[in-house]
Design an enzyme around this catalytic site. Structure first.
Site, PDB file in Angstrom:
ATOM      1  N   SER A 129      10.478   0.646  -2.691  1.00  0.00           N
ATOM      2  CA  SER A 129      11.805   0.815  -2.097  1.00  0.00           C
ATOM      3  C   SER A 129      11.812   0.238  -0.692  1.00  0.00           C
ATOM      4  O   SER A 129      10.833   0.379   0.040  1.00  0.00           O
ATOM      5  CB  SER A 129      12.159   2.310  -1.981  1.00  0.00           C
ATOM      6  OG  SER A 129      12.061   2.971  -3.219  1.00  0.00           O
ATOM      7  N   MET A 176       1.152   1.858   9.350  1.00  0.00           N
ATOM      8  CA  MET A 176       0.692   3.152   8.851  1.00  0.00           C
ATOM      9  C   MET A 176       0.648   4.233   9.932  1.00  0.00           C
ATOM     10  O   MET A 176      -0.153   5.159   9.858  1.00  0.00           O
ATOM     11  CB  MET A 176      -0.682   2.987   8.186  1.00  0.00           C
ATOM     12  CG  MET A 176      -0.671   1.982   7.021  1.00  0.00           C
ATOM     13  SD  MET A 176       0.565   2.308   5.729  1.00  0.00           S
ATOM     14  CE  MET A 176      -0.274   3.615   4.832  1.00  0.00           C
ATOM     15  N   ASP A 192       9.923   8.364   5.397  1.00  0.00           N
ATOM     16  CA  ASP A 192      10.264   7.732   4.119  1.00  0.00           C
ATOM     17  C   ASP A 192      11.593   8.238   3.574  1.00  0.00           C
ATOM     18  O   ASP A 192      11.792   8.408   2.370  1.00  0.00           O
ATOM     19  CB  ASP A 192       9.135   7.939   3.085  1.00  0.00           C
ATOM     20  CG  ASP A 192       7.833   7.311   3.553  1.00  0.00           C
ATOM     21  OD1 ASP A 192       7.894   6.309   4.275  1.00  0.00           O
ATOM     22  OD2 ASP A 192       6.766   7.843   3.205  1.00  0.00           O
ATOM     23  N   HIS A 228       8.322   1.009   1.151  1.00  0.00           N
ATOM     24  CA  HIS A 228       7.484   2.130   0.725  1.00  0.00           C
ATOM     25  C   HIS A 228       7.144   1.947  -0.752  1.00  0.00           C
ATOM     26  O   HIS A 228       8.033   1.637  -1.556  1.00  0.00           O
ATOM     27  CB  HIS A 228       8.227   3.449   0.938  1.00  0.00           C
ATOM     28  CG  HIS A 228       7.402   4.634   0.557  1.00  0.00           C
ATOM     29  ND1 HIS A 228       6.353   5.068   1.347  1.00  0.00           N
ATOM     30  CD2 HIS A 228       7.438   5.445  -0.521  1.00  0.00           C
ATOM     31  CE1 HIS A 228       5.778   6.109   0.750  1.00  0.00           C
ATOM     32  NE2 HIS A 228       6.429   6.357  -0.381  1.00  0.00           N
ATOM     33  N   ASN A 286      11.931  -0.264   6.404  1.00  0.00           N
ATOM     34  CA  ASN A 286      10.567   0.022   5.958  1.00  0.00           C
ATOM     35  C   ASN A 286      10.470  -0.262   4.465  1.00  0.00           C
ATOM     36  O   ASN A 286      11.439  -0.079   3.726  1.00  0.00           O
ATOM     37  CB  ASN A 286      10.219   1.496   6.201  1.00  0.00           C
ATOM     38  CG  ASN A 286       8.812   1.845   5.757  1.00  0.00           C
ATOM     39  OD1 ASN A 286       7.861   1.117   6.028  1.00  0.00           O
ATOM     40  ND2 ASN A 286       8.661   2.971   5.065  1.00  0.00           N
TER      41      ASN A 286
HETATM   42  C1  GAR Z   1       2.253  -2.030   0.919  1.00  0.00           C
HETATM   43  O1  GAR Z   1       2.035  -1.650  -0.415  1.00  0.00           O
HETATM   44  C2  GAR Z   1       3.312  -1.146   1.541  1.00  0.00           C
HETATM   45  O2  GAR Z   1       4.348  -0.793   0.657  1.00  0.00           O
HETATM   46  C3  GAR Z   1       2.499   0.058   1.901  1.00  0.00           C
HETATM   47  O3  GAR Z   1       1.281  -0.452   2.399  1.00  0.00           O
HETATM   48  C4  GAR Z   1       1.021  -1.707   1.761  1.00  0.00           C
HETATM   49  C5  GAR Z   1       0.780  -2.738   2.845  1.00  0.00           C
HETATM   50  O4  GAR Z   1       0.343  -3.959   2.298  1.00  0.00           O
HETATM   51  N1  GAR Z   1       3.163   0.853   2.885  1.00  0.00           N
HETATM   52  C6  GAR Z   1       3.000   2.161   3.011  1.00  0.00           C
HETATM   53  O5  GAR Z   1       2.264   2.813   2.299  1.00  0.00           O
HETATM   54  C7  GAR Z   1       3.815   2.790   4.119  1.00  0.00           C
HETATM   55  N2  GAR Z   1       3.588   4.190   4.178  1.00  0.00           N
HETATM   56  P1  GAR Z   1       0.464  -5.301   3.153  1.00  0.00           P
HETATM   57  O6  GAR Z   1      -0.190  -5.045   4.509  1.00  0.00           O
HETATM   58  O7  GAR Z   1      -0.313  -6.302   2.350  1.00  0.00           O
HETATM   59  O8  GAR Z   1       1.909  -5.640   3.293  1.00  0.00           O
END
Ligand code: GAR
Length: 198
Positions: free
Chosen positions: A138, A92, A147, A111, A109
Site C-alpha cells: 500500500s 525504518m 502506517d 508499506h 509511505n
Molecule cells: C520495502 O518492502 C518497503 O515496503 C518496506 O521496506 C522495504 C524496503 O526495501 N517498508 C517498511 O517495512 C516500512 N515499515 P527497499 O529499501 O529496497 O525499497
C-alpha cells in the site's frame, strides 16, 4: 516540477524505482532533489549518487531515544534541498507527530501489506501465519499514526502454497516498484483517488 526528497534506510530499491521514474520521463511532474538516510551504509545512497542526486545522512543513533532531537536534524537537509514532497521508501524510523505535521498532506509511505492489515513489522510472516490467500503493498499519506493515513494505492499478490516470508516479500517488492511511481505521479498531479493494481 515539484521537488521530491526520498528517505531510505536500506537497499533503496523503491527509491530507485521512484527516482528513475522521475528522471526517465521528461513530462514527469516531480524532480528528485535529495536522497536522505539514517544509515551511512544504506545501499540506496550509492545508487542515488550514481544517478547524480544529492544525498545526506543523519544517523539516529547519537540521539538515543530522543526522537525529537533526531528529527530536528533530519528536517534540515530536507528543507535545505527545497523539498516540497517527502517519500518514505523503506525508511525504518517511526516519525513523531511534530515531524509529520511539517509535511502534512505532502508525505507518502509505502508499506508491505494490504492496509489496514498488518501495520508495523514482519508483515509477510504475519500474512502467512494468518493463512491469507492474498497479500500486497500500500502507498498512503503519512499521518501521525503509524502506517495509517489515507490509502492512495494498493497492489495485490497471491500467496502460494509453501511460500516463505522471503519468497512472499520478493513477490510483493515487484509490485511495490510498479505501485509507488504510479501513485507518486498521480499524487503530484493532484489525484487523491486510490488506484488498485493486480
Ligand atoms: C520495502 O518492502 C518497503 O515496503 C518496506 O521496506 C522495504 C524496503 O526495501 N517498508 C517498511 O517495512 C516500512 N515499515 P527497499 O529499501 O529496497 O525499497
Amino acid at each position: 516540477k515539484t521537488s521530491v526528497a526520498v528517505l531510505v534506510s536500506g537497499g533503496g530499491s523503491n527509491m530507485v524505482a521512484l527516482v528513475d521514474s522521475m528522471l526517465q520521463d521528461g513530462a514527469h511532474p516531480g524532480h528528485p532533489c535529495l536522497v536522505l538516510s539514517n544509515n551511512a551504509d544504506a545501499g540506496g545512497l550509492a545508487k542515488a549518487a550514481e544517478r547524480g542526486i544529492a544525498t545526506a545522512v543523519v544517523d539516529h543513533r547519537p540521539f538515543g531515544p530522543d526522537r525529537a532531537a533526531f528529527e530536528a536534524e533530519l528536517i534540515k537537509p530536507i528543507l535545505d534541498a527545497g523539498a516540497e514532497v517527502v517519500c518514505l521508501a523503506g525508511f525504518m524510523r517511526v516519525l513523531t507527530a511534530g515531524f509529520v505535521s511539517q509535511f502534512e498532506g505532502r508525505m507518502l509511505n509505502i508499506h508491505p501489506s494490504l492496509l489496514p492489515k498488518y501495520k508495523g513489522l514482519h508483515t509477510h510472516a504475519r500474512a502467512l501465519e494468518a493463512g491469507d490467500a492474498k497479500h500486497g503493498c500500500s502507498v498512503h499519506e503519512v499521518t501521525p499514526l503509524l502506517d495509517d493515513g489515507p490509502v492512495l494505492g494498493q497492489a495485490e499478490v497471491p500467496i502460494l502454497p509453501g511460500d516463505t516470508p522471503d519468497q512472499l516479500a520478493s513477490r510483493v517488492l515487484v509490485q511495490e516498484h510498479r505501485l509507488y511511481p504510479l501513485v507518486l505521479s498521480r499524487f503530484l498531479r493532484g489525484e487523491r483517488a486510490p488506484v488498485y493494481l493486480d
